[in-house]
Enzyme design. Sequence first.
Site, PDB file in Angstrom:
ATOM      1  N   LYS A 177       0.843  -1.207   0.000  1.00 18.47           N
ATOM      2  CA  LYS A 177       0.000   0.000   0.000  1.00 18.47           C
ATOM      3  C   LYS A 177       0.871   1.248   0.000  1.00 18.47           C
ATOM      4  CE  LYS A 177      -1.686   1.824   3.951  1.00 18.47           C
ATOM      5  NZ  LYS A 177      -1.464   3.276   4.129  1.00 18.47           N
ATOM      6  N   ASN A 178       1.855   1.309   0.916  1.00 17.62           N
ATOM      7  CA  ASN A 178       2.606   2.552   1.101  1.00 17.62           C
ATOM      8  C   ASN A 178       3.597   2.825  -0.023  1.00 17.62           C
ATOM      9  OD1 ASN A 178       1.087   3.000   3.310  1.00 17.62           O
ATOM     10  ND2 ASN A 178       2.632   2.380   4.803  1.00 17.62           N
TER      11      ASN A 178
ATOM     12  N   CYS B 225      -5.251   7.876   8.760  1.00 19.36           N
ATOM     13  CA  CYS B 225      -5.429   7.451  10.152  1.00 19.36           C
ATOM     14  C   CYS B 225      -5.075   8.596  11.108  1.00 19.36           C
ATOM     15  CB  CYS B 225      -4.517   6.269  10.475  1.00 19.36           C
ATOM     16  SG  CYS B 225      -4.896   4.814   9.516  1.00 19.36           S
TER      17      CYS B 225
ATOM     18  N   ARG C 245      -0.100  15.247  12.688  1.00 22.28           N
ATOM     19  CA  ARG C 245       0.620  14.749  11.485  1.00 22.28           C
ATOM     20  C   ARG C 245       0.955  15.940  10.587  1.00 22.28           C
ATOM     21  NH1 ARG C 245      -1.854   9.116   9.230  1.00 22.28           N
ATOM     22  NH2 ARG C 245       0.275   8.934   8.386  1.00 22.28           N
TER      23      ARG C 245
ATOM     24  N   ASP D  77       3.992   0.556  12.014  1.00 25.42           N
ATOM     25  CA  ASP D  77       2.756   0.009  11.431  1.00 25.42           C
ATOM     26  C   ASP D  77       2.508  -1.442  11.828  1.00 25.42           C
ATOM     27  OD1 ASP D  77       3.135   1.806   8.280  1.00 25.42           O
ATOM     28  OD2 ASP D  77       2.548   2.441  10.289  1.00 25.42           O
TER      29      ASP D  77
ATOM     30  N   ARG E  14      -8.777  -0.077   3.684  1.00 31.14           N
ATOM     31  CA  ARG E  14      -7.869   0.891   3.066  1.00 31.14           C
ATOM     32  C   ARG E  14      -6.529   0.232   2.754  1.00 31.14           C
ATOM     33  NH1 ARG E  14      -6.200   5.214   6.419  1.00 31.14           N
ATOM     34  NH2 ARG E  14      -4.896   5.557   4.605  1.00 31.14           N
TER      35      ARG E  14
HETATM   36  C1  EPZ Z   1       3.961   6.957   6.389  1.00 32.11           C
HETATM   37  O1  EPZ Z   1       3.229   8.019   6.963  1.00 32.11           O
HETATM   38  C2  EPZ Z   1       2.998   5.791   6.306  1.00 32.11           C
HETATM   39  N1  EPZ Z   1       1.874   6.147   5.458  1.00 32.11           N
HETATM   40  C3  EPZ Z   1       2.490   5.423   7.709  1.00 32.11           C
HETATM   41  O2  EPZ Z   1       1.746   4.228   7.564  1.00 32.11           O
HETATM   42  C4  EPZ Z   1       3.682   5.113   8.610  1.00 32.11           C
HETATM   43  O3  EPZ Z   1       3.212   4.940   9.933  1.00 32.11           O
HETATM   44  C5  EPZ Z   1       4.702   6.249   8.574  1.00 32.11           C
HETATM   45  O4  EPZ Z   1       5.066   6.567   7.220  1.00 32.11           O
HETATM   46  C6  EPZ Z   1       5.971   5.881   9.331  1.00 32.11           C
HETATM   47  O5  EPZ Z   1       6.543   4.730   8.751  1.00 32.11           O
HETATM   48  C7  EPZ Z   1       2.054   6.103   4.119  1.00 32.11           C
HETATM   49  O6  EPZ Z   1       3.121   5.776   3.639  1.00 32.11           O
HETATM   50  C8  EPZ Z   1       0.869   6.473   3.282  1.00 32.11           C
HETATM   51  P1  EPZ Z   1       6.215  10.137   8.418  1.00 32.11           P
HETATM   52  P2  EPZ Z   1       3.857   9.511   6.953  1.00 32.11           P
HETATM   53  O7  EPZ Z   1       6.260  11.396   7.625  1.00 32.11           O
HETATM   54  O8  EPZ Z   1       4.678   9.693   5.738  1.00 32.11           O
HETATM   55  C9  EPZ Z   1       6.731  13.535  11.705  1.00 32.11           C
HETATM   56  C10 EPZ Z   1      -0.067   2.790   7.710  1.00 32.11           C
HETATM   57  O9  EPZ Z   1      -0.530   2.225   8.720  1.00 32.11           O
HETATM   58  N2  EPZ Z   1       6.632  14.469  10.583  1.00 32.11           N
HETATM   59  O10 EPZ Z   1       7.296   9.134   8.219  1.00 32.11           O
HETATM   60  O11 EPZ Z   1       2.761  10.459   7.244  1.00 32.11           O
HETATM   61  C11 EPZ Z   1       5.421  12.810  11.978  1.00 32.11           C
HETATM   62  O12 EPZ Z   1       4.595  13.591  12.814  1.00 32.11           O
HETATM   63  C12 EPZ Z   1       0.315   4.240   7.794  1.00 32.11           C
HETATM   64  O13 EPZ Z   1       0.154   2.238   6.604  1.00 32.11           O
HETATM   65  C13 EPZ Z   1       6.845  15.825  10.818  1.00 32.11           C
HETATM   66  O14 EPZ Z   1       7.108  16.231  11.940  1.00 32.11           O
HETATM   67  O15 EPZ Z   1       4.808   9.431   8.227  1.00 32.11           O
HETATM   68  C14 EPZ Z   1       5.887  11.536  12.636  1.00 32.11           C
HETATM   69  O16 EPZ Z   1       6.134  11.767  14.017  1.00 32.11           O
HETATM   70  C15 EPZ Z   1      -0.043   4.871   9.130  1.00 32.11           C
HETATM   71  N3  EPZ Z   1       6.763  16.695   9.775  1.00 32.11           N
HETATM   72  C16 EPZ Z   1       7.235  11.244  11.954  1.00 32.11           C
HETATM   73  O17 EPZ Z   1       7.637  12.474  11.353  1.00 32.11           O
HETATM   74  C17 EPZ Z   1       6.475  16.262   8.490  1.00 32.11           C
HETATM   75  O18 EPZ Z   1       6.429  17.100   7.571  1.00 32.11           O
HETATM   76  C18 EPZ Z   1       7.176  10.178  10.873  1.00 32.11           C
HETATM   77  O19 EPZ Z   1       6.141  10.541   9.979  1.00 32.11           O
HETATM   78  C19 EPZ Z   1       6.257  14.886   8.275  1.00 32.11           C
HETATM   79  C20 EPZ Z   1       6.344  14.003   9.332  1.00 32.11           C
END
Ligand code: EPZ
Length: 441
Positions: A22-23, A117, A122, A328, A420
């Site tokens: 998915k991701n 989610c 976020r 995840d 999803r």
């Molecule tokens: C991706 O989300 C995945 N979703 C999430 O999977 C997964 O939990 C996450 O990566 C971590 O592996 C998709 O790929 C669609 P991040 P993403 O940016 O990209 C902070 C699932 O269950 N952050 O890696 O949104 C954020 O708050 C879903 O499949 C900032 O501060 O996650 C978090 O603490 C749920 N500023 C950390 O970084 C930003 O601009 C990691 O978030 C972006 C993120």
Amino acid sequence: MDKLVIQGGNRLTGDIYVSGAKNSVVAILPATLLLDVPCIIENVPDISDVKICLSILESLGAQIDHLGEGTYKISCEYVRDYEVPEKYAQKMRASYYFLGALLGRCGRAKAAMPGGCYLGERPIDQHLLAFEALGADTTLIEYKNDDGVGYVGAVELHAKELNANHITLNVVSVGATMNAILSAVKAHGTTVIENCAREPHIVDLANFLNYMGAHISGAGTHKITIEGVSELRGNAAEGSVEIRSYSVVPDQIEAGTFMIAAAATRGDVYIHGVIPHHLRDIADRMAECGVEVEAIENEDIVHVYVKEGAAFQATNVVTEPYPGFPTDMQPQMAVLLALSEGQSNITESVWEDRFKYVEELRLMGANIDLTRDGAIIWGVNGLHGAKVKACDLRAGAAVVIAGLAATGTTEITDIHHIERGYSHIVEKLRGIGADIQRVSE
Ligand code: EPZ
């Protein structure tokens, strides 16, 4: 609305097959906007996030041909629009990849703030940092809620041209890393992105774009270098019509979910179509609990089983960016720990609020306390069926696993969250002996 009804207690045994990630696919589909020729994407999972991505592409003017199960031909030559329809953008997190892809394609992009989610705050500040570093003006569009309170409802990007830069992300972010790649592949010059996330789906996006003619190196490490190109047309020379096909990487988290389900039901399952090294940290934590996990040599199969009479042992889990234990997989692992003798500790280091599933597992007899940054789990002898809900995608996977392992009947509502990210989960689990069905509420 439908619900899942599970009669728990069956040992899961046999062979189950993992779908495309998915991701990964939610980034690769928007990336087709960067191409100057059609392409074919294979191993696309049949999940609602994919349906949303395809609807967004079509709304922008792309031509989508469904060639068969999990296979789509996508042609974006005639895309002229750069605005993602709000009704789609808010339905999933990954809608923000259309910002990076459209910016990279035409220097313009507009999308409502993404949905997905609820895992706590976020933000997308790191995405904006990357866009601005490459020369985009970013505008946060304020909406007003019913009480007249303002909030950021959408983002608009505009760049006369995109020029390479040295970008250092302040947070290891999957999404920001992906969006930096998408917006840099056609920028003038060589871009360096530091402090990148290293997940398998980032490597998959880079592999896809390189296969179509991009020059990206270092994906899967903390430093990615991108030599901008003016066109992405695979190896199709000017005027030729060869259409390249690309197959999406197997879903690491779907595979991990099936591994835990096999263990929690004390089953014996072969999980096919995986990349074993993507599962190493998951397998290591499960082995600490006393589960047998074997990668079948030179095969794309992992074998998960529990020895006769072996009791699960408590262990500790800290979620980390890849190659650490995936956040995840945290809710799913909690179910195994709920059945493991002793006290286990989970530390959730990525998201501020990823424990909504705990209340649902408590209804099934789990003994879990929440702490400031995680959970303490005291193993119990068994779980019992209950009426529970899927609070989000992976919380939904956790209650499915709990229902399979529990005695009695479990009913799960809000299953749209599960759909999803898991394609045909009922059919796949029934194929290894689960007594699970989808019924209308
Ligand atoms: C991706 O989300 C995945 N979703 C999430 O999977 C997964 O939990 C996450 O990566 C971590 O592996 C998709 O790929 C669609 P991040 P993403 O940016 O990209 C902070 C699932 O269950 N952050 O890696 O949104 C954020 O708050 C879903 O499949 C900032 O501060 O996650 C978090 O603490 C749920 N500023 C950390 O970084 C930003 O601009 C990691 O978030 C972006 C993120």
